[in-house]
Design an enzyme around this catalytic site. Structure first.
Site, PDB file in Angstrom:
ATOM      1  CE  LYS A  76      -3.422   1.999   3.151  1.00  0.00           C
ATOM      2  NZ  LYS A  76      -4.249   2.006   4.195  1.00  0.00           N
ATOM      3  CB  SER A 144      -7.206   3.737   3.465  1.00  0.00           C
ATOM      4  OG  SER A 144      -6.704   2.966   4.411  1.00  0.00           O
ATOM      5  CB  SER A 168      -7.757   1.003   6.320  1.00  0.00           C
ATOM      6  OG  SER A 168      -8.200   2.233   6.259  1.00  0.00           O
TER       7      SER A 168
END
Lengths: 429, 429
Positions: A76, A144, A168
């Site tokens: 990420k 996210s 997330s």
């Protein structure tokens, strides 16, 4: 899909080590898959194709390595990888290229993993734009760790690292139909997370793995867990082996309704299906509601109101939430909130003691079209507030064909229990 | 002193189990000693003589038990014991009698320990009055585990439990010439501490043991450590055996001067003596100053300014500090302080990694006469802020005959290292 793309990361590592597959062909296959799917997904924000292929060739030449020998993984945008852009999704940091790997990244590499690239943080962020759900790009992958879940679900990466303050990792895993683990707070060093996590203020945020296979969550956790001498919040608690856990007879609390959320019928169906699966495996599933559910949103909002909390940005995904409307907070409010938070943590211990597994929806809804309200996420927020481990694993499908996950939480430091239960759900899906 | 009174708690337990001593005679001897010394000390605030003797008789009859079989111990007024007053030193709570033992108390009892009574919190508190230092009752024992350290030093108790937010175990141990351990934050459950500790706001406060012998700190720690299913801040990290530690070659950082404190000559002498003792035992002692010393007082004052912090009361011992003068704090100040605090914790890890033991004074001064300024305590505050284990052990004597302790800190969860080093200092004192 090329057969290798569907193997677990653990199995890929075994076959590459046994020379049944070459790292070069595996990495090449995943890169081809990224090239095929990412134009529609927009999940990968920086690819290091050439470097990854060179590392794969070197791995083949070396011929041995750790359990991820030659296995491709992705990371990420909020987690540093040396030399690659890590902007935290913020245009102001678009030129930020850290010199060092985050601890978790370095550990996956030390185990033989080959980094393919970085993935978008947030389903629609100002730096990278909109990320598509691989089941239907018009739908959101949630946030996210959006790009991470999307590219793994699409078969473009075998394993990934995300981070999770309130869901997330788990929300995108749910919406994309893969598995994701929120480890116990303190299990995995946060060194190299960007934005920086101030653990004295934020006990919610963790780094954890995403994968298509639960066994890969367990493998990755084993590799990334434990203090690194740099993050003072990491704690050296021994980690159990989920494959050695025998769950028959273990009590599972099942809850669906939440004071602030009524789950979608497909979510209800998937959760009941997972409950039936666990019951069929000999676990004792009973309806029982964790304490303190009504505190989950107020505590989270209080946290977001604290001056140096960056978190609202993370959740402003559907335009439904404006952090400015929360207003300022006083020192008295901060302290009062910390006491309420502490009380929630106290009340949860006897509950989890009586029910060492808690099965619930992962979210109110399955994936929604981009721009629509994604629904409530109190189910994942709860375990962030108490710091417990929680796995999201796919347990069903909507009538439209979208995946539906469930969440399985366990006592602090007992990732092995949650992973063992998730393995059962996964096997009988 | 009756010979039994000078034995370690561990040795008493062994001899009682071997029937070389009876629990009845040991408890009787300690009660006699309390009757002899406490009129001058005012350390014991509630004695359960009859119940303790009855329990001792029952222990003798039973004839076996845990490692504290028949061994008398005492507990600070801030830690609950069933049925005994626990007022936290506050007149408003003078009638508070908890129904249950604190976890640490229950665990010492389960190991065979016999509770003699409760001891005064604070060297001069409004509920119990002034506690004398057993080396000279005109001098203070320091705070806040004041009565506990005083009665143990006077031979009226073999072992005790205190609590420590910034030095409340270690300062009295230093001033009374005994040993005291601040365990790693999270090692010992705080269940039954009064006032209630809100761990989400306060990572400084711990419960820990005081004793005349370092081996008793290790024994008590082993008994009281580990989660209890009630305190969410307790963490299941394995505890090493200090007797199995080999310290030769271990690097020890020695520091004396502090930006806010210049230690008394007797303190300097004792610290250098301990350094020489450790060096003679093969440890590598070198002068090295921990990072962040200038942050210690500002961070502590910020903490005290937070609205629900009770802590100023704990430190207002000499009339030199008025918490009201600190003024209010804003939410911005709280967050800024938490970030500074986090930075201190980050900076300390590489330092403690390079020097797994840190030797320093325990305080600026030895015990002072009641009412005089006791001097600075940044040395103990430092380890409270980072949550590391730290032992205070006697290492010298002033020209007036007062004891002088030193402090030995170790990395998080490595109480075994600090205890092993303290054992060396103790043996060669």
């Amino acid at each position: 899909m090329v057969p290798a793309l569907d193997l677990s990361a653990a199995e890929l590592g075994r076959r590459i080590a046994a020379r049944e597959l070459s790292a070069r062909e595996v990495v090449g296959a995943f890169l081809d898959r990224v090239a095929e799917v990412d134009p529609a997904l927009n999940a990968v924000v920086e690819l290091r194709a050439e470097a990854a292929l060179a590392e794969a060739a070197a791995a083949d030449e070396r011929g041995s390595g750790g359990p991820l020998h030659g296995v491709p993984f992705t990371v990420k945008d909020w987690i540093d990888a040396a030399g690659l852009r890590c902007a935290g999704g913020q245009p102001a940091h678009r030129e930020r290229r850290p010199a060092r790997d985050a601890t978790a990244v370095a550990r996956l590499r030390a185990a033989g993993g080959i980094l393919l690239g970085k993935t978008a943080a947030g389903p629609d962020n100002p730096l990278y734009g909109r990320v598509g759900n691989p089941h239907d790009p018009r739908f959101t992958p949630a946030g996210s760790s959006s790009g991470e879940a999307a590219i793994i679900a699409a078969g473009g990466s075998a394993l990934g690292l995300g981070s999770d303050s309130g869901g997330s990792i788990r929300q995108p895993a749910h919406c994309c139909g893969i598995a994701g683990l929120r480890p116990t707070t303190g299990r995995v060093p946060l060194t190299g997370h960007f934005p920086f996590i101030c653990a004295t203020a934020d006990p919610r945020t963790v780094i954890g793995p995403l994968a298509r296979h639960v066994e890969d969550l367990a493998l990755a956790l084993r590799l990334i867990a434990g203090p690194d001498g740099a993050d003072p919040s990491a704690v050296p608690v021994p980690l159990g082996d989920h494959a050695a856990v025998r769950l028959a007879g273990t009590r599972v609390a099942l809850y669906l309704d939440h004071p602030h959320t009524t789950p979608h019928p497909a979510v209800v169906r998937a959760t009941h299906a997972a409950a039936a699966t666990l019951a069929a495996a000999g676990l004792v599933v009973e309806e029982a509601t964790p304490p303190g559910l009504a505190d989950v949103y107020p505590l989270t909002l209080d946290y977001w109101r604290r001056p140096e909390s960056d978190s609202p940005d993370e959740w402003v995904n559907g335009g439904t939430f404006d952090p400015a409307t929360l207003g300022p907070i006083s020192a008295e409010d901060v302290e009062r909130s910390l006491f309420t938070w502490d009380r929630l943590r106290r009340r949860m211990l006897p509950f989890i003691g009586a029910h060492p597994l808690v099965l619930s929806p992962a979210a109110e809804k399955p994936a929604v079209p981009h721009g629509e309200d994604g629904g409530g996420i109190p189910y994942t927020l709860l375990w962030s507030l108490v710091g417990y481990p929680a796995v999201v694993v796919r347990a069903g499908t909507t009538v439209e064909g979208l995946p539906v996950g469930v969440q399985i939480a366990a006592p602090p430091w007992r990732e092995d229990l949650a992973l063992a239960a998730a393995s059962i759900v996964e096997r009988t899906r």
